[in-house]
Design a protein around this motif. Structure first.
Motif, PDB file in Angstrom:
ATOM      1  N   SER A  19      27.949   9.013   4.866  1.00 50.93           N
ATOM      2  CA  SER A  19      28.305  10.282   4.299  1.00 50.93           C
ATOM      3  C   SER A  19      29.722  10.339   3.454  1.00 50.93           C
ATOM      4  O   SER A  19      30.344  11.169   2.977  1.00 50.93           O
ATOM      5  CB  SER A  19      28.553  11.690   5.165  1.00 50.93           C
ATOM      6  OG  SER A  19      27.302  11.923   5.913  1.00 50.93           O
ATOM      7  N   SER A  20      30.188   9.109   2.890  1.00 48.66           N
ATOM      8  CA  SER A  20      31.348   8.922   2.510  1.00 48.66           C
ATOM      9  C   SER A  20      31.023   7.892   1.302  1.00 48.66           C
ATOM     10  O   SER A  20      30.003   7.208   1.167  1.00 48.66           O
ATOM     11  CB  SER A  20      32.528   8.301   3.298  1.00 48.66           C
ATOM     12  OG  SER A  20      32.266   7.016   3.675  1.00 48.66           O
ATOM     13  N   LYS A  89      27.321   5.017  -1.449  1.00 47.63           N
ATOM     14  CA  LYS A  89      27.316   6.272  -0.762  1.00 47.63           C
ATOM     15  C   LYS A  89      26.600   5.710   0.570  1.00 47.63           C
ATOM     16  O   LYS A  89      25.665   5.201   0.667  1.00 47.63           O
ATOM     17  CB  LYS A  89      26.648   7.655  -1.317  1.00 47.63           C
ATOM     18  CG  LYS A  89      26.580   8.713  -0.391  1.00 47.63           C
ATOM     19  CD  LYS A  89      25.924   9.903  -0.796  1.00 47.63           C
ATOM     20  CE  LYS A  89      26.100  10.883  -0.049  1.00 47.63           C
ATOM     21  NZ  LYS A  89      25.788  11.089   1.339  1.00 47.63           N
ATOM     22  N   GLU A  91      24.891   6.025   3.982  1.00 48.76           N
ATOM     23  CA  GLU A  91      23.608   6.963   4.189  1.00 48.76           C
ATOM     24  C   GLU A  91      23.673   7.072   5.641  1.00 48.76           C
ATOM     25  O   GLU A  91      23.579   8.169   6.195  1.00 48.76           O
ATOM     26  CB  GLU A  91      22.240   6.371   3.731  1.00 48.76           C
ATOM     27  CG  GLU A  91      22.306   6.264   2.408  1.00 48.76           C
ATOM     28  CD  GLU A  91      21.810   7.857   1.705  1.00 48.76           C
ATOM     29  OE1 GLU A  91      21.119   8.217   2.049  1.00 48.76           O
ATOM     30  OE2 GLU A  91      22.791   8.040   0.700  1.00 48.76           O
ATOM     31  N   HIS A  92      23.693   5.932   6.466  1.00 50.00           N
ATOM     32  CA  HIS A  92      23.433   6.022   8.112  1.00 50.00           C
ATOM     33  C   HIS A  92      23.849   4.768   8.555  1.00 50.00           C
ATOM     34  O   HIS A  92      24.112   3.572   7.962  1.00 50.00           O
ATOM     35  CB  HIS A  92      22.029   6.391   8.480  1.00 50.00           C
ATOM     36  CG  HIS A  92      20.978   5.724   8.033  1.00 50.00           C
ATOM     37  ND1 HIS A  92      20.797   4.270   8.643  1.00 50.00           N
ATOM     38  CD2 HIS A  92      20.321   5.756   6.811  1.00 50.00           C
ATOM     39  CE1 HIS A  92      19.674   3.888   7.984  1.00 50.00           C
ATOM     40  NE2 HIS A  92      19.500   4.789   6.806  1.00 50.00           N
TER      41      HIS A  92
END
Length: 150
Positions: A19-20, A89, A91-92
């Motif tokens: 999420s960054s 970005k 994701e996970h």
């Protein structure tokens, strides 16, 4: 658990979190080739890993970590000076089961790491602790980026 092969981007001195976003600039042809591979065959996905220690130019797969962050290449821009600027970005998080090497490019077999369920009271305590630490950090580092603050 679904396992997926993804190209591996090895970075030092910078960490991608889920999420960054991070912004990177590349000039080596191998790195540009890796990003092109991700764009053409892996739907702009790449796994970003951070070795625990300094690695040499001859990277052995045993030196690479078994956990990374799957990132999505959101922007890719060729600069007039020949460099390539990208935004990734997170994701996970993903577990890495095996690495393979073809020329100078690494691929990894990965699977998403499921998020643990946390008790709501414990989650609130974690949030409060994190916000306190973030306040201390932002007070000490005045040149904080907007991505970190958001």
């Amino acid at each position: 658990m679904i396992k997926t092969n993804l190209p591996v981007l090895i970075i030092k001195n910078l960490i991608l979190f889920p999420s960054s976003e991070i912004r990177l600039e590349f000039e080596r042809e191998e790195e540009k080739q890796l990003l092109s591979l991700a764009e053409n065959y892996y739907q702009n996905q790449i796994i970003v890993v951070n070795p625990d220690h300094d690695i040499t130019n001859d990277i052995n797969t045993d030196e690479l970590p078994d956990v990374g962050v799957v990132g999505l290449i959101k922007m890719k821009m060729e600069m007039p000076n020949g460099k390539l600027r990208i935004i990734i970005k997170g994701e996970h998080r993903a577990r890495i089961y095996a690495y393979s090497k073809d020329d100078e490019l690494f691929e990894a077999m990965t699977a998403k790491i499921p998020m643990d369920q946390v008790d709501p009271k414990e989650e609130l305590a974690y949030k409060r602790t994190l916000l306190k630490k973030l306040e201390i950090y932002t007070a000490k580092v005045p040149y904080m980026s907007n991505a970190v603050l958001s």
